[in-house]
Design a protein around this motif. Structure first.
Motif, PDB file in Angstrom:
ATOM      1  N   TYR A  46       0.834  -1.207   0.000  1.00  0.00           N
ATOM      2  CA  TYR A  46       0.000   0.000   0.000  1.00  0.00           C
ATOM      3  C   TYR A  46       0.865   1.253   0.000  1.00  0.00           C
ATOM      4  O   TYR A  46       0.474   2.288  -0.545  1.00  0.00           O
ATOM      5  CB  TYR A  46      -0.895  -0.028   1.239  1.00  0.00           C
ATOM      6  CG  TYR A  46      -1.956   1.051   1.301  1.00  0.00           C
ATOM      7  CD1 TYR A  46      -3.184   0.870   0.671  1.00  0.00           C
ATOM      8  CD2 TYR A  46      -1.743   2.231   2.004  1.00  0.00           C
ATOM      9  CE1 TYR A  46      -4.173   1.843   0.736  1.00  0.00           C
ATOM     10  CE2 TYR A  46      -2.730   3.213   2.084  1.00  0.00           C
ATOM     11  CZ  TYR A  46      -3.934   3.019   1.446  1.00  0.00           C
ATOM     12  OH  TYR A  46      -4.910   3.986   1.511  1.00  0.00           O
ATOM     13  N   THR A  73      -8.658   4.490  -1.702  1.00  0.00           N
ATOM     14  CA  THR A  73      -7.887   4.343  -0.464  1.00  0.00           C
ATOM     15  C   THR A  73      -8.426   3.238   0.439  1.00  0.00           C
ATOM     16  O   THR A  73      -7.805   2.922   1.455  1.00  0.00           O
ATOM     17  CB  THR A  73      -7.881   5.664   0.324  1.00  0.00           C
ATOM     18  OG1 THR A  73      -9.234   6.040   0.629  1.00  0.00           O
ATOM     19  CG2 THR A  73      -7.221   6.772  -0.487  1.00  0.00           C
ATOM     20  N   ASN A 310       4.268  -0.884   3.767  1.00  0.00           N
ATOM     21  CA  ASN A 310       2.848  -0.985   4.126  1.00  0.00           C
ATOM     22  C   ASN A 310       2.266   0.351   4.575  1.00  0.00           C
ATOM     23  O   ASN A 310       1.130   0.401   5.056  1.00  0.00           O
ATOM     24  CB  ASN A 310       2.624  -2.067   5.188  1.00  0.00           C
ATOM     25  CG  ASN A 310       3.547  -1.927   6.384  1.00  0.00           C
ATOM     26  OD1 ASN A 310       4.314  -0.962   6.464  1.00  0.00           O
ATOM     27  ND2 ASN A 310       3.508  -2.876   7.294  1.00  0.00           N
ATOM     28  N   ARG A 326      -5.088  -4.688   2.434  1.00  0.00           N
ATOM     29  CA  ARG A 326      -5.461  -3.422   1.801  1.00  0.00           C
ATOM     30  C   ARG A 326      -4.391  -3.065   0.769  1.00  0.00           C
ATOM     31  O   ARG A 326      -3.199  -3.056   1.087  1.00  0.00           O
ATOM     32  CB  ARG A 326      -5.618  -2.293   2.820  1.00  0.00           C
ATOM     33  CG  ARG A 326      -6.287  -1.057   2.201  1.00  0.00           C
ATOM     34  CD  ARG A 326      -6.316   0.155   3.109  1.00  0.00           C
ATOM     35  NE  ARG A 326      -7.147   0.009   4.293  1.00  0.00           N
ATOM     36  CZ  ARG A 326      -7.766   1.030   4.896  1.00  0.00           C
ATOM     37  NH1 ARG A 326      -7.671   2.255   4.381  1.00  0.00           N
ATOM     38  NH2 ARG A 326      -8.456   0.833   5.992  1.00  0.00           N
ATOM     39  N   VAL A 327      -4.821  -2.782  -0.445  1.00  0.00           N
ATOM     40  CA  VAL A 327      -3.871  -2.561  -1.535  1.00  0.00           C
ATOM     41  C   VAL A 327      -4.246  -1.296  -2.309  1.00  0.00           C
ATOM     42  O   VAL A 327      -5.389  -0.842  -2.272  1.00  0.00           O
ATOM     43  CB  VAL A 327      -3.855  -3.769  -2.503  1.00  0.00           C
ATOM     44  CG1 VAL A 327      -3.261  -4.994  -1.827  1.00  0.00           C
ATOM     45  CG2 VAL A 327      -5.255  -4.073  -3.047  1.00  0.00           C
ATOM     46  N   PRO A 328      -3.275  -0.722  -3.014  1.00  0.00           N
ATOM     47  CA  PRO A 328      -3.619   0.438  -3.851  1.00  0.00           C
ATOM     48  C   PRO A 328      -4.492   0.029  -5.021  1.00  0.00           C
ATOM     49  O   PRO A 328      -4.362  -1.081  -5.547  1.00  0.00           O
ATOM     50  CB  PRO A 328      -2.244   0.932  -4.335  1.00  0.00           C
ATOM     51  CG  PRO A 328      -1.343  -0.248  -4.227  1.00  0.00           C
ATOM     52  CD  PRO A 328      -1.847  -1.063  -3.074  1.00  0.00           C
TER      53      PRO A 328
END
Length: 451
Positions: A46, A73, A310, A326-328
């Protein structure tokens, strides 16, 4: 006077017909489904992109995608490791409903319904490059039997961790890379070696060129910046890349130079892809998605904290804390997605299938967990998911609005976090909110029931 009046009437009728024809043309163009390019990095964190807070690794082209598109986001991968994350992406089902929820062997049965097979039926040319983890050679799960007109890359997930393989696959044909054959100590010929990522990119561009006159979907499931878990042979470390580029003279450990160089190499190729679309007059006809298959790794001697991979999140790959899932997500579609926008809409990999279906003008299957986020992309209001769910071995996690519940093992207590005020999951408030924990437990049970 009559002649003049007739001439004027004729001109008016011609202008009216022309305007009507232009209106119909515009409507036809507006209804024409866009090309879809879905680019997925492997183990990118992220915090590894400039537009998500990275200050050291250079990602100017990906940052430009965000500047010209929308940045998500609150987007989540399908899983915290590779194979099940890809399965979620392709099927639109989260791991409460998929056949696997860890990196165990699995391949698609004959006749599986995926985002690729659905768009193929809708008339799209379907192509992919990179890592395929859902069907070995001579199985029903190979890409060519799962809706792909064209696939180039790895079929076996384990082989994809070698960036100088002896062969790759073009559909079901094995393509030998003789320069990558290795002796007892090193590759036979440095001059003839082929870095797989570069070949994947070349084949991706060829697919775009060959299908420039019809709708296509390209899934570029790139393999960088994943580590070579056997130890790198190109640079003497576990982050395998031909050269360190602008990072060569940095006083960093070799694995960190390699990690940064891999990401910047990927960024370079995203810039070249956008350039190609412009040259082919496809930029405004193409929607580009960019994301990562899970959180950042701590493998190949790379340390997550070295570049703050991260970002503000806790944990990394194989965790169900935010850092692992959670990733971009960046989406660019000129003229449709407003440039320079950011959304906190909560979404996940299982939403891509219905989003792609809506873009293609077809209905998705009913037995999925995903919800199209096209309204968000177009600046329209959208109802968020009630819950998002993940499981990995004995771990489970569930997000519901601002609340996030995590259980790190079968016999471990449930943890509860308020992500609105504690994105880093540092303050476990389960004891203060037993009623919320009870609700979350029930939702976890419901997330694993029949779809």
């Amino acid at each position: 006077m009559n002649f003049l009046e007739n001439t004027i009437r004729t001109l008016v009728r011609c202008i009216a017909c022309l305007c009507f024809s232009l209106m119909l043309l515009n409507q036809t163009q507006a209804a024409e489904p866009p090309n879809i390019i879905y680019v997925m990095a492997d183990d990118l964190g992220y915090g590894d992109l400039g537009c998500f807070g990275q200050t050291v690794i250079k990602t100017p082209n990906i940052d430009q995608l965000a500047k010209l598109g929308m940045r998500f986001t609150n987007h989540y991968a399908g899983h915290t490791v590779c194979r099940p994350s890809r399965l979620v992406l392709l099927t639109g089902q989260h791991t409460g409903h998929t056949p696997i929820s860890q990196n165990e062997q699995y391949y698609f049965p004959e006749g599986a319904t995926t985002v690729t097979s659905l768009l193929k039926e809708a008339g799209y040319a379907t192509g992919g490059v990179g890592k395929w983890a859902l069907g070995p050679p001579e199985s029903t799960g190979v890409p060519s039997k799962q809706g792909f007109d064209f696939w180039f890359g790895y079929l076996d997930q384990g082989n994809a961790h070698n960036f100088y393989p002896e062969f790759l696959w073009s559909n079901e044909q094995e393509i030998s890379l003789p320069g990558n054959k290795v002796g007892p100590q090193k590759r036979v010929s440095i001059e003839r070696e082929t870095y797989s990522h570069d070949l994947l990119t070349q084949e991706a561009f060829n697919f775009i060129k060959h299908n420039a006159k019809k709708p296509f979907i390209l899934q570029a499931h790139y393999t960088i910046p994943h580590a070579n878990n056997e130890g790198g042979r190109a640079t003497g470390d576990g982050m395998e890349v031909p050269e360190y580029g602008e990072y060569a003279d940095r006083e960093w450990p070799a694995p960190e130079k390699g990690f940064a160089a891999m990401i910047t190499r990927l960024d370079r190729d995203l810039g070249q892809m956008v350039k190609l679309l412009k040259e082919l007059n496809l930029e405004h006809k193409t929607i580009i998605f960019f994301t990562s298959d899970n959180g950042p790794h701590q493998e190949g001697m790379h340390q997550v904290d070295f570049f703050n991979s991260n970002g503000p999140l806790r944990g990394y790959k194989r965790d169900l804390y935010e850092g692992g899932i959670r990733v971009p997500l960046i989406v660019k579609w000129p003229g449709k997605v407003q440039a320079g926008t950011t959304t906190d809409h909560i979404s996940a990999f299982w939403d891509f299938l219905p989003t792609a279906c809506e873009l293609a003008g077809i209905k998705p299957p009913q037995s999925i967990d995903g919800v199209s986020y096209l309204p968000t992309l177009l600046g329209q209001p959208q109802t968020p998911h009630d819950t998002l769910f993940w499981k990995y071995r004995g771990k489970v996690a569930l997000r519901s609005g601002k609340w996030k519940a995590v259980q790190t093992g079968l016999k471990k207590p449930f943890e509860l976090y308020n992500l609105d005020t504690d994105i880093g999951e540092q303050n476990n408030i389960a004891e203060q909110h037993p009623e919320i924990v009870a609700q979350m437990k029930q939702k976890i049970v419901e997330s694993q029931s029949a779809n």
